[in-house]
Design an enzyme around this catalytic site. Structure first.
Site, mmCIF file in Angstrom:
data_model
loop_
_atom_site.group_PDB
_atom_site.id
_atom_site.type_symbol
_atom_site.label_atom_id
_atom_site.label_comp_id
_atom_site.label_asym_id
_atom_site.label_seq_id
_atom_site.Cartn_x
_atom_site.Cartn_y
_atom_site.Cartn_z
ATOM 1 N N ASP A 1 0.392 -1.130 -0.121
ATOM 2 C CA ASP A 1 0.455 0.516 -0.267
ATOM 3 C C ASP A 1 1.142 1.387 -0.102
ATOM 4 O OD1 ASP A 1 -1.966 1.295 0.134
ATOM 5 O OD2 ASP A 1 -2.808 1.353 1.590
ATOM 6 N N GLU B 1 2.187 4.616 -4.214
ATOM 7 C CA GLU B 1 2.234 5.365 -5.877
ATOM 8 C C GLU B 1 3.236 6.033 -5.464
ATOM 9 O OE1 GLU B 1 -1.301 4.347 -4.105
ATOM 10 O OE2 GLU B 1 0.041 5.713 -2.825
ATOM 11 N N ASP C 1 -9.263 3.248 -2.440
ATOM 12 C CA ASP C 1 -9.957 3.699 -1.341
ATOM 13 C C ASP C 1 -11.294 4.444 -1.418
ATOM 14 O OD1 ASP C 1 -7.814 3.362 0.791
ATOM 15 O OD2 ASP C 1 -7.276 5.164 1.105
#
Length: 777
Positions: free
Chosen positions: A405, A408, A482
């Site tokens: 997670d 990015e 999300d």
């Protein structure tokens, strides 16, 4: 935060974008050598060749020499395919089989045809640039064209009329159609109409944009830097185009079977006691469960590769207890490594020089969950190898899956990410974060997957990632980040997952129930119904939201949610066989109707129903309080899965679906392999075959041990079931091949829609010691 008020639209801040004025100009010289057409324009250079027979590659660099090295997205060996070349007065022409590329010398316009049919045509002129480094390429667009793919994007299935940009971004705010940047950047799309289709992959890792909105007869793709570098995929249909893209960027590996079962997660289960309570409740309720996720609270102050000894004092014992009940554990592992000189992971990364740095050698630090943190430079092979080896901490505890997670990479600052002046060490080649940002998550997934493969050589690794770039399917499963407990997000998840599938990412899904906001009983039911037929099936929710485990809303809700989780497991033999097919062909597991019915204009914009494989159509309810909906039935005869009522296709129907009903339609000729009830995938299933009468039907039931790499050494079985039917008789032919050690027992065949004689050609010779029991329904 003034950008969220009317301040954002002050007249003085109105943006007026000018057209790029600089064109690369005409061809000034060229060379044909080793099946490559290279040359110069008035500004810059170009290179054109066939990467494969039906995959032309076109590179234009307005600023100098062409760089033919592909990005990490490409797994196909870069050897130009044999082709022929000739020159006319106005054009340079390359041919490979039936595919021909014509380059107009004056304006550097490009046309690609297949036989006598024009497939792709650039504008004239086509290639532009700005002196600040941006590059642009314009292509013609026909009135009937629809656009699919672009990876993980909000909005409807057809992306025509959109401006879409690619810049991996951590977006917690509610996703909507204006959220043009999310966690994945996959600059690949297909253009389709009834006359022709093609795919295009713009392999530029800088921030890119695709504009199908501004112009009526053309679309534009652009990048903030680098060169124009794209591949075209000239297939006969959308399926072949998808296969060609996967041939270039790589296939998904077959996942372990437990990865396609039901997964339960929350941010966070905060103690051993809570985890065991959740696991035991599933068992008590008789609800199948294959995996529990550990979010960030399992760690010591959010340090990766640690456990919080106050709340997870005996992780080995906890995990062993869960494994004894057939439940896997997947912990979250983020890239941020806490700056702490007493923390071994940080110390080792600094000493070995494996964290991201500026040009002067200073380590880049950013704030994430642990506070001030360093970030591994995953672009460097030594950093990847080191990071992969750290997972021994988990594999020693018998953990076989990892959740990546915040990759990015997400940083808690105004830009939401790393400083663009950070320089990544791509094994000696320094590249700025501006160029490499979109690939950070893919490189991290590669490090994780290869680390697990090294540590668990006979196990199939499972990696779940939030961020990625084209080619991510080689290393990880993708979930859509999300989302929220909004009905609009349930509805939007269908085209998102279908477009991810059309972009090569077959193993994907959305958080069931929604991650943020508060779920409701009705929303949990309807979302679980959808999730049961999606490739990836996980319920996940944020801290401080209403809990949304299957039992929290009372007995009535629990029973319906349980029904569909159990249904997922009874359908596993069929779904697992689709995973095998996808790992071989790249064709997605969940498909938009247009993939199977490309000449039916009613499917071009069908956002709210999907196909599981070729012949199972799911048409969920996506609004609160609704028990009726319009369904489009494509050509052919279709059966209602629940009632077995028959419908003729090519029209819309109004159907009813009470809260406990997910509308499912099965096409004539379909053969389903339905398994017996199990608590998780460690248990063995018996199989019933369901045949929905049609003139012809065929299904390949794929079976193996569901966990090891033995399938790569042919330790699997495939049972081919073929049906042919006339008015009086149905013939069922069965042929099993491969390692029959792994075949399940088939002891019953149910036939729907036919009442004549049934003949089975000696299944006992291939599979069973006894003849199948035939039930005509």
């Amino acid at each position: 935060m003034l950008d969220t008020t009317s301040f954002a639209i002050l007249p003085t801040q109105e943006k007026i974008e000018g057209e790029p004025k600089l064109h690369v100009g005409s061809v000034t010289s060229f060379t044909w050598k080793d099946n490559r057409l290279s040359g110069t324009n008035e500004h810059g250079e170009f290179l054109i060749y066939f990467a494969e027979k039906k995959i032309p590659r076109i590179i234009v660099n307005p600023f100098g020499k062409v760089n033919s090295a592909p990005s990490i997205a490409v797994s196909l060996k870069q050897e130009p395919h044999e082709a022929t070349f000739y020159e006319s007065n106005d054009h340079l022409i390359i041919s490979c089989g039936s595919v021909m590329i014509e380059v107009e010398k004056d304006n550097f316009a490009i046309k690609v045809s297949n036989g006598k049919k024009t497939i792709f045509q650039s504008a004239s002129p086509s290639a532009f640039y700005k002196n600040s480094g941006e590059v642009f390429f314009d292509s013609l667009m026909e009135i009937e064209d629809v656009f699919y793919g672009f990876g993980e994007k909000t909005g409807f299935l057809n992306k025509r009329g959109s401006k879409i940009s690619m810049w991996n971004t951590d977006v917690y705010a509610p996703h909507n159609k204006d959220t043009v940047e999310l966690y994945q950047s996959i600059p690949y799309f297909t253009v389709h109409n009834k006359q022709r289709s093609y795919g295009l992959f713009f392999d530029n890792t800088f921030k890119t944009e695709f504009d199908t909105q501004t112009y009526s007869n053309k679309y534009r793709m652009s990048a903030a830097g680098g060169q124009i570098d794209f591949y075209l995929f000239i297939g006969e249909n959308l399926k072949e185009i998808t296969y060609l893209y996967i041939e270039l960027t790589g296939k998904m590996s077959l996942p372990p079977k437990w990865a396609i079962g039901y997964h339960q997660s929350r941010y966070s289960y905060r103690s051993e006691e809570e985890v065991l309570e959740i696991a035991n409740r599933f068992k008590q309720e008789g609800i199948p469960l294959d995996c529990i996720f550990f979010d960030i609270h399992y760690m010591r102050d959010y340090r990766v590769f640690t456990f919080d000894k106050d709340h997870f004092s005996k992780p080995g014992k906890l995990i062993s207890t869960l494994l004894n009940d057939g439940i896997k554990v997947v912990p979250i592992v983020d890239p941020g490594v806490k700056k702490d000189v007493q923390y071994p992971v940080y110390k080792e990364g600094v000493k070995k020089g494996l964290f991201c740095k500026y040009l002067d050698g200073q380590i880049y630090y950013g704030d994430v969950w642990p506070g001030t943190s360093a970030f591994p430079d995953f672009m460097n092979s030594e950093a990847r190898k080191w990071w992969g080896s750290l997972h021994k901490f988990y594999t020693d505890l018998r953990i076989e899956g990892i959740w990546n997670d915040m990759n990015e990479p997400s940083v808690f600052n105004e830009s939401k990410t790393m400083d663009l002046e950070v320089m990544h060490d791509v094994d000696g080649d320094l590249k700025p974060h501006l160029e490499m940002h979109n690939t950070y998550g893919l490189y991290m997934s590669k490090a994780t997957a290869e680390g697990l493969a090294e540590l668990l050589p006979d196990k199939r690794p499972f990696v779940l990632t939030r961020a990625g770039y084209a080619g991510i399917q080689r290393y990880a499963t993708v979930w859509t980040g999300d989302n929220r407990s909004h009905w609009e997000h349930l509805e939007m998840s269908l085209p998102m997952i279908m477009n991810l599938g059309m972009s090569g990412v077959a193993f994907t899904g959305a958080d069931v129930g929604g991650f943020s906001s508060d779920c409701t009983p009705e929303l949990l039911i309807r979302w679980t119904q959808v999730g049961a037929f999606m490739p990836y099936f996980r319920n996940h929710s944020v801290q401080d939201s209403i809990r949304q485990e299957p039992w929290v809303f009372g007995e009535a809700t629990t029973e319906i949610v349980k029904k569909y989780i159990k249904l997922r497991y009874t359908w596993l033999p069929y779904i697992y066989s689709l995973f095998h097919e996808s790992s071989q062909t790249g064709v997605p597991i969940v498909r938009p109707l247009v993939l199977e019915y490309p000449n039916d204009a009613n499917t071009f914009n069908c956002n709210d129903q999907f196909l599981l494989g070729s012949n199972v159509m799911v048409t969920p309810i996506l609004r609160p309080g609704v028990t009726h909906r319009s369904v489009y039935i494509p050509e052919g005869t279709w059966y209602d899965y629940w009632t077995k009522e028959v419908y003729e296709g090519g029209k819309h129907l109004l159907i009813e679906a009470a809260l406990d009903v997910l509308p499912i339609f099965i096409k004539e000729g379909t053969i389903l392999a339905i398994g017996s009830d199990i608590q998780n995938t460690t248990e063995h299933q018996k199989i019933e075959v369901e045949i929905y009468a049609g003139k012809k039907g065929e299904f390949n039931l794929y079976e193996d041990d569901g966990r090891s790499m033995g399938y790569k050494e042919d330790h699997y079985s495939i049972t081919n079931i073929l049906t042919e039917m006339n008015a009086e008789c149905m013939n069922i032919k069965v042929n099993s091949s491969g390692d029959l050690t792994w075949k399940s027992q088939i002891d019953k065949v149910k036939i729907f829609g036919f009442s004549g004689d049934v003949r089975v050609e000696n299944p006992s010779e291939f599979r069973e010691p006894e003849k199948w029991k035939i039930e005509i329904q």
